[in-house]
Design a protein around this motif. Structure first.
Motif, PDB file in Angstrom:
ATOM      1  N   LYS A  89       0.819  -1.083   0.108  1.00  0.00           N
ATOM      2  CA  LYS A  89      -0.046   0.117   0.094  1.00  0.00           C
ATOM      3  C   LYS A  89       0.809   1.205   0.079  1.00  0.00           C
ATOM      4  N   GLU A  90       0.664   1.985  -1.186  1.00  0.00           N
ATOM      5  CA  GLU A  90       1.239   3.478  -1.076  1.00  0.00           C
ATOM      6  C   GLU A  90       0.397   4.551   0.162  1.00  0.00           C
ATOM      7  N   ASP A  91       1.169   5.134   0.646  1.00  0.00           N
ATOM      8  CA  ASP A  91       0.636   6.215   1.623  1.00  0.00           C
ATOM      9  C   ASP A  91      -0.065   7.385   0.713  1.00  0.00           C
ATOM     10  N   HIS A  94       1.819   7.936  -6.325  1.00  0.00           N
ATOM     11  CA  HIS A  94       2.959   8.448  -6.596  1.00  0.00           C
ATOM     12  C   HIS A  94       3.014   8.206  -8.107  1.00  0.00           C
ATOM     13  N   GLY A  95       2.051   7.962  -8.956  1.00  0.00           N
ATOM     14  CA  GLY A  95       2.196   7.759 -10.336  1.00  0.00           C
ATOM     15  C   GLY A  95       2.735   6.402 -10.536  1.00  0.00           C
ATOM     16  N   SER A  96       2.234   6.010 -12.138  1.00  0.00           N
ATOM     17  CA  SER A  96       2.823   4.721 -12.385  1.00  0.00           C
ATOM     18  C   SER A  96       4.185   4.381 -12.127  1.00  0.00           C
ATOM     19  N   HIS A 171       9.390   7.194 -30.916  1.00  0.00           N
ATOM     20  CA  HIS A 171       8.819   8.327 -30.642  1.00  0.00           C
ATOM     21  C   HIS A 171       7.597   7.916 -29.756  1.00  0.00           C
ATOM     22  N   TYR A 172       7.329   8.527 -28.704  1.00  0.00           N
ATOM     23  CA  TYR A 172       6.250   8.242 -27.918  1.00  0.00           C
ATOM     24  C   TYR A 172       5.464   9.356 -27.330  1.00  0.00           C
ATOM     25  N   THR A 173       4.145   9.457 -27.426  1.00  0.00           N
ATOM     26  CA  THR A 173       3.252  10.623 -27.151  1.00  0.00           C
ATOM     27  C   THR A 173       2.104  10.142 -26.372  1.00  0.00           C
ATOM     28  N   GLU A 174       1.893  10.640 -25.000  1.00  0.00           N
ATOM     29  CA  GLU A 174       0.587  10.007 -24.188  1.00  0.00           C
ATOM     30  C   GLU A 174      -0.719  10.765 -24.647  1.00  0.00           C
ATOM     31  N   LYS A 175      -1.524  10.047 -25.152  1.00  0.00           N
ATOM     32  CA  LYS A 175      -2.860  10.814 -25.515  1.00  0.00           C
ATOM     33  C   LYS A 175      -2.848  12.240 -26.310  1.00  0.00           C
ATOM     34  N   PRO A 176      -1.930  11.894 -27.430  1.00  0.00           N
ATOM     35  CA  PRO A 176      -2.054  13.273 -28.139  1.00  0.00           C
ATOM     36  C   PRO A 176      -3.203  13.752 -28.807  1.00  0.00           C
ATOM     37  N   ILE A 184      -0.409   1.452 -30.132  1.00  0.00           N
ATOM     38  CA  ILE A 184      -0.679   2.168 -28.975  1.00  0.00           C
ATOM     39  C   ILE A 184       0.061   1.066 -27.582  1.00  0.00           C
ATOM     40  N   ASN A 185       0.502   1.836 -26.694  1.00  0.00           N
ATOM     41  CA  ASN A 185       0.767   1.214 -25.465  1.00  0.00           C
ATOM     42  C   ASN A 185      -0.026   0.411 -24.669  1.00  0.00           C
ATOM     43  N   CYS A 186       0.016  -0.762 -24.521  1.00  0.00           N
ATOM     44  CA  CYS A 186      -0.836  -1.658 -23.957  1.00  0.00           C
ATOM     45  C   CYS A 186      -0.895  -1.511 -22.347  1.00  0.00           C
ATOM     46  N   LEU A 235       4.953   6.859 -15.647  1.00  0.00           N
ATOM     47  CA  LEU A 235       5.682   5.902 -16.532  1.00  0.00           C
ATOM     48  C   LEU A 235       5.523   6.557 -18.113  1.00  0.00           C
ATOM     49  N   ASP A 236       4.670   6.781 -18.328  1.00  0.00           N
ATOM     50  CA  ASP A 236       4.406   7.156 -19.857  1.00  0.00           C
ATOM     51  C   ASP A 236       4.919   8.479 -20.147  1.00  0.00           C
ATOM     52  N   GLN A 237       4.373   9.572 -19.657  1.00  0.00           N
ATOM     53  CA  GLN A 237       5.055  11.061 -20.161  1.00  0.00           C
ATOM     54  C   GLN A 237       6.481  11.180 -19.433  1.00  0.00           C
ATOM     55  N   ILE A 261     -10.118  -1.400 -19.561  1.00  0.00           N
ATOM     56  CA  ILE A 261     -11.329  -1.601 -18.790  1.00  0.00           C
ATOM     57  C   ILE A 261     -11.353  -0.302 -17.866  1.00  0.00           C
ATOM     58  N   LYS A 262     -12.041   0.866 -18.442  1.00  0.00           N
ATOM     59  CA  LYS A 262     -12.234   1.639 -17.681  1.00  0.00           C
ATOM     60  C   LYS A 262     -13.669   1.909 -17.307  1.00  0.00           C
ATOM     61  N   THR A 263     -14.469   1.302 -17.894  1.00  0.00           N
ATOM     62  CA  THR A 263     -16.128   1.507 -17.673  1.00  0.00           C
ATOM     63  C   THR A 263     -16.744   0.230 -17.306  1.00  0.00           C
TER      64      THR A 263
HETATM   65  N1  GDD Z   1      -0.202   1.941  -7.390  1.00  0.00           N
HETATM   66  C1  GDD Z   1      -0.408   3.224  -8.175  1.00  0.00           C
HETATM   67  N2  GDD Z   1      -0.301   4.356  -7.856  1.00  0.00           N
HETATM   68  N3  GDD Z   1      -1.142   2.816  -9.388  1.00  0.00           N
HETATM   69  C2  GDD Z   1      -1.567   3.816 -10.021  1.00  0.00           C
HETATM   70  C3  GDD Z   1      -1.167   5.086 -10.025  1.00  0.00           C
HETATM   71  C4  GDD Z   1      -0.633   5.570  -8.747  1.00  0.00           C
HETATM   72  O1  GDD Z   1      -0.222   6.564  -8.151  1.00  0.00           O
HETATM   73  N4  GDD Z   1      -1.461   5.924 -10.786  1.00  0.00           N
HETATM   74  C5  GDD Z   1      -1.832   5.101 -11.890  1.00  0.00           C
HETATM   75  N5  GDD Z   1      -2.200   3.674 -11.483  1.00  0.00           N
HETATM   76  C6  GDD Z   1      -2.335   2.693 -12.228  1.00  0.00           C
HETATM   77  C7  GDD Z   1      -3.838   2.623 -12.714  1.00  0.00           C
HETATM   78  O2  GDD Z   1      -4.745   1.861 -11.679  1.00  0.00           O
HETATM   79  C8  GDD Z   1      -3.766   1.696 -14.164  1.00  0.00           C
HETATM   80  O3  GDD Z   1      -3.573   0.367 -13.672  1.00  0.00           O
HETATM   81  C9  GDD Z   1      -2.143   2.223 -14.452  1.00  0.00           C
HETATM   82  O4  GDD Z   1      -1.519   2.571 -13.375  1.00  0.00           O
HETATM   83  C10 GDD Z   1      -2.187   2.993 -15.509  1.00  0.00           C
HETATM   84  O5  GDD Z   1      -3.260   4.303 -14.986  1.00  0.00           O
HETATM   85  P1  GDD Z   1      -3.094   5.803 -15.347  1.00  0.00           P
HETATM   86  O6  GDD Z   1      -1.612   6.238 -14.989  1.00  0.00           O
HETATM   87  O7  GDD Z   1      -4.130   6.722 -15.178  1.00  0.00           O
HETATM   88  O8  GDD Z   1      -3.029   5.642 -17.209  1.00  0.00           O
HETATM   89  P2  GDD Z   1      -4.278   5.281 -18.145  1.00  0.00           P
HETATM   90  O9  GDD Z   1      -4.764   4.198 -17.809  1.00  0.00           O
HETATM   91  O10 GDD Z   1      -4.930   6.386 -18.629  1.00  0.00           O
HETATM   92  O11 GDD Z   1      -3.337   4.958 -19.260  1.00  0.00           O
HETATM   93  C11 GDD Z   1      -2.133   4.237 -19.352  1.00  0.00           C
HETATM   94  O12 GDD Z   1      -2.396   2.972 -19.615  1.00  0.00           O
HETATM   95  C12 GDD Z   1      -2.646   2.786 -21.021  1.00  0.00           C
HETATM   96  C13 GDD Z   1      -3.013   1.214 -21.479  1.00  0.00           C
HETATM   97  O13 GDD Z   1      -4.276   0.954 -20.706  1.00  0.00           O
HETATM   98  C14 GDD Z   1      -1.127   4.888 -20.378  1.00  0.00           C
HETATM   99  O14 GDD Z   1       0.456   4.246 -20.040  1.00  0.00           O
HETATM  100  C15 GDD Z   1      -1.417   4.702 -21.603  1.00  0.00           C
HETATM  101  O15 GDD Z   1      -0.244   5.169 -22.412  1.00  0.00           O
HETATM  102  C16 GDD Z   1      -1.939   3.480 -22.079  1.00  0.00           C
HETATM  103  O16 GDD Z   1      -2.013   3.268 -23.511  1.00  0.00           O
END
Ligand code: GDD
Length: 415
Positions: A89-91, A94-96, A171-176, A184-186, A235-237, A261-263
């Protein structure tokens, strides 16, 4: 286990409650990573794919949900897989990449030669051993799983361009905003431990910038990164974009299925993809309708052993029925997820719908939708403990928990 250098660790990013808002109302009851797809928690599918990785030492789930949310699941899956699966568990978010970096000491305890990093909210066949082989051939710091999508949808993801011969990421661009590529990045990666040095580099840059007394005009043009804390790294940007074209990152393209799987609607589509995959990987999980008292089964169907389905019900294709559900005589279920403790009474019909925990669908009632997974109301969703009374028809609607419907509704969100 082979020689120490060969050890591999897998990390699955599961996010946290604030990230699950698009998944409402289903995320009101359960952390999104534990929502069942094809009868198994969403996170179960990437975890089982990890089982195919040679010399896998550990699987970590990193998120900011409460530890107790995952405790039961991690202990049962650890004994099933015979590989330790641990929730960290993160406190705070912190981003991906920052989330991964936060636990670098623990992750490095097994001295892994490679680290898989997987987003939890993607649906894929996860060709991980194949990626590992390709990554070793390329010899870079990281390899990204990529897929071709339609040009119209590509901007929902990270778009990338790779060298067709060497597979180097150029070359890599996030949601251009303007189209770059339909590759695209999976959200599935493999890295050497050098990734920690790259993340550390970004974090240090941020700290240095924050210490600058005056913000440069270049900085002022970067509203995106200006206010991010130094330990928040995407990770991406922050990592993939700047390292593209530097012979450090490569791509591995899958031709197999992949979805995000967002929805809730997409969870129904992904459930069908995983059910279809079970035909090859876990046929014992699919209902076969062979028993004397079995309902008629059409196509891919999962029925939890504790669910009770009347022999005159007709079920499938793409149906998942969770624990303790009861399906009455003459009921017809097509393309739906029926959650724990639901009761579907005699002759009710459920098509393109998700029926929430302990809900009840009355006799001759219909709960249905168009089945357009990408439309907001293309799948009807009932939250927990919703009652649809006898003969009531619910079409293309979302119903929040604890409502009772005694008249028909169409194209509505009932709060
Ligand atoms: N632990 C943790 N902490 N997980 C995180 C955090 C964080 O701060 N931020 C995001 N995640 C997890 C999300 O739950 C998800 O599984 C993954 O990291 C990526 O989430 P987002 O950073 O919100 O990006 P996204 O889902 O809109 O897009 C990313 O994934 C796409 C593929 O599904 C990007 O990398 C896109 O380039 C990529 O196409």
């Amino acid at each position: 286990m082979g020689i120490t250098e060969e050890r591999v660790v897998a990390v699955i990013m599961v996010g946290g409650p604030t990230k699950g808002t698009r998944f409402r109302p289903l995320s009101l009851n359960i952390p999104k990573p534990l929502f069942p797809l094809a009868g198994q928690p969403m996170v179960h599918h990437p975890i089982s794919a990890c089982k195919r990785i040679p010399n896998l030492a550990q699987v970590y789930l990193i998120g900011f949900y409460e530890e107790r949310d995952f405790a039961l699941y991690t202990s049962s899956i650890s004994s099933e897989l015979k590989v330790p699966v641990r929730y960290l568990k993160e406190d705070k978010p912190h981003g991906s990449a920052g989330g991964l970096y936060n636990f670098r000491d623990l992750i490095m305890e097994d001295s892994p030669s490679h680290i898989f990093l997987l987003n939890c909210d993607v649906c894929s066949s996860f060709p991980l051993p194949e990626m590992l082989d390709a990554h070793k051939r390329y010899g870079g710091m990281g390899t990204i799983l990529v897929v071709k999508v339609s040009a119209e949808t590509a901007n929902e993801f990270g778009e990338l361009v790779a060298d067709p011969i060497t597979n180097e990421l150029l070359h890599y661009t996030e949601k251009p905003e303007t189209f770059v590529s339909d590759r695209i990045n999976c959200g599935v990666y493999i890295f050497t431990p050098d990734v920690f040095t790259a993340i550390q580099g970004i974090s240090t840059q941020r700290k240095d910038r924050a210490n600058l007394r005056r913000v440069s005009s270049f900085e002022a043009l970067q509203p995106d990164t200006r206010n991010l804390p130094s330990d928040f790294v995407r990770l991406d940007q922050d990592i993939l974009s700047p390292l593209a074209g530097k012979k450090q990152l490569y791509v591995y393209e899958t031709k197999d299925f992949w979805e995000q799987i967002k929805t809730p609607g997409m969870s129904l589509k992904c459930s069908s993809l995983y059910l279809a995959q079970f035909r090859h990987t876990s046929p014992h999980l699919l209902a076969n309708g062979d028993g004397i008292n079995s309902a008629s089964i059409i196509g891919d169907v999962y029925i939890h052993p504790s669910a009770k389905v009347h022999p005159s019900a007709k079920i499938g294709p793409n149906v998942s029925i969770s624990a303790n559900a009861r399906i009455g005589a003459g009921a017809r279920l097509i393309s739906c997820i029926i959650l724990d403790g639901v009761e579907i009474k005699e002759n009710a019909v459920v098509i393109h719908a998700i029926v929430g925990w302990k809900s009840s669908i009355g006799k001759w009632a219909r709960v249905q939708a168009s089945g357009d997974y990408n439309a907001k109301l293309g799948v009807t969703i009932l939250g927990e403990s919703v009652t649809v009374e006898d003969e009531v028809v619910v079409v293309n609607s979302i119903v929040l928990p604890h409502k009772t419907l005694n008249v028909g509704v169409q194209d509505e969100i009932l709060l």
